[in-house]
Design an enzyme around this catalytic site. Structure first.
Site, PDB file in Angstrom:
ATOM      1  N   GLY A  46      -4.023 -67.881   0.241  1.00 40.38           N
ATOM      2  CA  GLY A  46      -4.677 -67.346  -0.950  1.00 40.38           C
ATOM      3  C   GLY A  46      -3.661 -66.645  -1.819  1.00 40.38           C
ATOM      4  N   GLN A  51      -0.808 -60.716  -8.213  1.00 40.08           N
ATOM      5  CA  GLN A  51       0.368 -60.821  -7.335  1.00 40.08           C
ATOM      6  C   GLN A  51       1.554 -61.481  -8.034  1.00 40.08           C
ATOM      7  OE1 GLN A  51      -2.076 -62.551  -3.880  1.00 40.08           O
ATOM      8  NE2 GLN A  51      -0.460 -61.437  -2.838  1.00 40.08           N
ATOM      9  N   CYS A  95      -0.187 -60.393   4.014  1.00 39.16           N
ATOM     10  CA  CYS A  95      -0.282 -60.582   2.568  1.00 39.16           C
ATOM     11  C   CYS A  95       1.103 -60.916   2.029  1.00 39.16           C
ATOM     12  CB  CYS A  95      -0.803 -59.293   1.930  1.00 39.16           C
ATOM     13  SG  CYS A  95      -0.912 -59.352   0.136  1.00 39.16           S
ATOM     14  N   LEU A  96       1.164 -61.852   1.102  1.00 37.38           N
ATOM     15  CA  LEU A  96       2.459 -62.225   0.517  1.00 37.38           C
ATOM     16  C   LEU A  96       3.076 -61.050  -0.235  1.00 37.38           C
ATOM     17  CD1 LEU A  96       1.552 -65.795  -0.796  1.00 37.38           C
ATOM     18  CD2 LEU A  96       2.764 -65.196   1.304  1.00 37.38           C
ATOM     19  N   HIS A 137     -10.180 -60.547   0.810  1.00 36.36           N
ATOM     20  CA  HIS A 137      -8.798 -60.081   0.651  1.00 36.36           C
ATOM     21  C   HIS A 137      -8.307 -60.342  -0.777  1.00 36.36           C
ATOM     22  CE1 HIS A 137      -4.489 -59.712   2.204  1.00 36.36           C
ATOM     23  NE2 HIS A 137      -4.340 -60.249   0.995  1.00 36.36           N
ATOM     24  N   GLU A 138      -8.544 -61.564  -1.279  1.00 37.87           N
ATOM     25  CA  GLU A 138      -8.059 -61.913  -2.622  1.00 37.87           C
ATOM     26  C   GLU A 138      -8.810 -61.131  -3.705  1.00 37.87           C
ATOM     27  OE1 GLU A 138      -5.333 -63.372  -2.805  1.00 37.87           O
ATOM     28  OE2 GLU A 138      -5.354 -63.978  -0.710  1.00 37.87           O
ATOM     29  N   HIS A 141      -7.461 -57.729  -4.411  1.00 40.10           N
ATOM     30  CA  HIS A 141      -6.291 -57.689  -5.301  1.00 40.10           C
ATOM     31  C   HIS A 141      -6.714 -57.476  -6.753  1.00 40.10           C
ATOM     32  CE1 HIS A 141      -2.853 -58.524  -2.741  1.00 40.10           C
ATOM     33  NE2 HIS A 141      -3.446 -59.553  -2.186  1.00 40.10           N
TER      34      HIS A 141
HETATM   35 ZN    ZN Z   1      -2.810 -60.398  -0.437  1.00 40.66          ZN
END
Ligand code: ZN
Length: 174
Positions: A46, A51, A95-96, A137-138, A141
């Site tokens: 995701g 991000q 998470c990235l 999660h997304e 953000h």
């Molecule tokens: Zn994330």
């Protein structure tokens, strides 16, 4: 298409509340395409627009590879909202935008979501288990939240310590 740089914690831009998308134009379509390339390159399941430094309410999800390696099912959600949530699940998240860390996070087991797709159509659907976790999660953000906000203060303090070491190491290596 292009691979975009991914912002990482503690970058303040990750903390902004993203704005709703108005018109779905070529700029949005290009951003979604670039984000897809970025997500698959990482690789991740995701990616949310903030991000990559775009504070708009757009997220990408692809959980297909988890079941069947190599398969793809890219889903783009614009202005997504959680209408209903029920149950609970606890699972490991990374998470990235949070380097070299993962921790167990509690999420709703099942959610009902309304969003727009890239064609501007409104879609409503239910998501469960891992798919529901990735969506929650997304969507976090988009409100400037990271999964490390949802772990215990002790774990968070440990991560901050670890991050300091990572940053010092990077500085030393130039
Ligand atoms: Zn994330």
């Amino acid at each position: 298409m292009a691979i975009l740089p991914i912002l990482t914690y503690p970058d303040k831009r990750l903390r902004q509340v993203s704005q709703p998308v108005g018109e779905i134009d070529d700029k949005i379509r290009k951003l979604a395409a670039d984000m897809a390339e970025t997500m698959y390159d990482a690789p991740g399941v995701g990616l949310a627009a903030p991000q990559v430094g775009e504070t708009i309410r757009l997220v990408l999800v692809d959980v297909a590879a988890r079941e069947d390696e190599g398969s793809r099912d890219l889903q783009v959600f614009i202005n997504p909202e959680i209408l209903e949530a029920e149950g609970e699940q606890v699972g490991e998240e990374g998470c990235l935008s949070v380097r070299e860390y993962s921790a167990p996070v509690s999420r709703a087991m099942k959610i009902k979501v309304r969003a727009m797709n890239l064609d501007g159509e409104t879609v409503e659907f239910e998501a469960e288990e891992f798919f529901a976790r990735v969506l929650q999660h997304e969507l976090d953000h988009l409100d400037g939240k990271l999964f490390i906000d949802r772990i215990s203060p002790l774990r968070r303090a440990m991560y901050k310590k670890k991050l300091k070491k990572i940053l010092a190491r990077e500085k030393k290596n130039g």
